[in-house]
Design a protein around this motif. Structure first.
Motif: not given
Length: 423
Positions: A74-98
């Motif tokens: 995600i460009e220029r943003r760290a997001v944490e989301l915890k739902l029963p069937n979906l979790r999104v967790t920041p794990v690092g930074t890089t200089n270009k999109p995956i």
């Protein structure tokens, strides 16, 4: 045999590397999901976390009927989301999109259920030959939802210049197995086909209204109407037929490469394909060196033996090279793309066989392995159970053939959204 009886029976972990850049402008996140396709998970992320969809990049699509872990930026943003069937967790930074080029493949943990002890023994005995000599890198049934749902191949109709038939297949061919409202709409459109005023009244929404408005103005311009079919749908159907021809060409090639006693049968919704039990070292070396690309009009067709096999398949379909130019439809264009005909799994564990708590009297088998991106774990499972090419085909029409959640009915659009995955 049953796959994906529960989502936890099919676990996928994306193998991906990125350059860690502490001050990079792209935050790498791990996305863990269950019973969600990748597009569905991203839609939830956009909705619940207020992320701009254009700021999200990922390497590949993952199956809905599974528990999966993959990465996104995600460009220029760290997001944490915890739902029963979906979790999104920041794990690092890089200089270009995956991108997909960073993916090394996927690691799988799979449980196969409802096995007779003899079937489990067959699976266990098949593992050593699979590890030693690999398997053909065929596309599996996930690529051919149009066949399961009775559409055939709209792309073939396009290439043959039958644009009206292609449009019917895409929007007015009711699935014989799905049970959704989409089926009723398609059946009604099929009955009213040609009465574009009636079709426009029946079919509402952005996927239909511009198309039937166009046909009201241009009642016989089906080629033009195809451009109103959602681009993603056109691309999926183009790839489906391209993948089908590739499968058939590889199987044709293997008629020469695999001696009769070593031939195995892999059954798919798109027909039976040849595999091998053991492959002679010199044959393995030739397959590894051979170029076997997906067909594209501007490419050279790969190595000569494969090129001849592909030409044979195209002749059988009554296709000429000129058809790809004369009958071109935007979004339904093939480009030559590299694909290995041969793949070997790595990190294969011993098969664990235990009583199946969900199917009394039968057993379950658990195994782990990794495959390159674009290779199908379900095809590997088929290879482990594959009979001799010359054995009488097994009748799979009974209740044991119903499979798990991966075979449940759904509308064509949902099927394609959920199952056009790279695993």
């Amino acid at each position: 045999m049953r796959l994906k009886t529960t989502p936890d029976d099919f676990r996928v972990r994306e193998l991906l590397e990125w350059d860690e850049v502490p001050d990079g402008g792209f935050v790498v996140h791990k996305l863990h999901k269950e019973k969600l396709s990748t597009p569905e998970a991203l839609a939830i992320l956009v909705r619940d976390a207020g992320v701009d969809r254009a700021a999200i990049a990922y390497a590949g699509l993952k199956d809905r009927q599974a528990v999966t872990d993959q990465f996104l930026t995600i460009e220029r943003r760290a997001v944490e989301l915890k739902l029963p069937n979906l979790r999104v967790t920041p794990v690092g930074t890089t200089n270009k999109p995956i991108t997909s080029k960073q993916s090394q493949g996927n690691a799988f943990t799979i449980v196969v259920r409802d096995l007779r002890p003899t079937e489990a023994a067959t699976l266990r005995r098949s593992v050593p030959s699979l590890v030693k000599t690999g398997l053909p890198n065929y596309f599996d049934d996930q690529r051919f939802g149009s066949l399961r749902h009775g559409q055939g191949f709209p792309m073939l109709s396009v290439l043959l210049g039958n644009y009206e038939r292609a449009l019917q297949q895409l929007v007015a061919e009711p699935s014989p197995v799905a049970i959704t409202g989409d089926v009723k709409l398609k059946r009604t459109l099929q009955l009213r086909w040609g009465d574009w005023d009636a079709c426009a009244r029946i079919a509402r929404g952005p996927a239909y209204e511009p198309m039937f408005a166009f046909l009201k103005r241009n009642p016989h311009d089906f080629r033009g109407a195809l451009q109103f079919v959602p681009l993603r749908l056109r691309v999926i159907h183009a790839f489906a037929y391209q993948s089908y021809l590739w499968n058939r060409a590889v199987s044709s090639l293997l008629r020469v490469a695999v001696k009769g006693a070593q031939r195995l049968r892999l059954s798919t919704v798109a027909g039976d394909l040849i595999a091998w039990k053991y492959l002679a070292p010199e044959r393995e070396e030739k397959l590894q060196k051979m170029r076997t690309p997906l067909f594209g009009i501007e490419g050279d067709g790969g190595s000569e033996p494969f090129r001849k096999a592909m030409i044979g398949e195209m002749k059988g379909a009554e296709l000429r090279r000129s058809d790809f130019v004369e009958n071109e439809v935007p979004g339904m264009i093939w480009k030559e793309e590299h694909r290995d005909a041969f793949v070997k799994p790595t990190n294969v564990t011993d098969v664990r066989i235990e009583p199946d708590e969900m199917h009394e009297g039968n057993v379950k088998a658990s195994l782990q392995f990794a495959l390159p991106r674009g290779s199908y774990a379900t095809m590997l499972i088929k290879r482990l159970f594959a009979p001799s090419w010359y054995a009488r085909p097994v009748d799979r029409s009974g209740p044991r053939a119903s499979g798990g959640s991966d075979l449940r009915s759904r509308s064509i659009v949902r099927y394609e959204e959920d199952h056009y995955s790279d695993d």
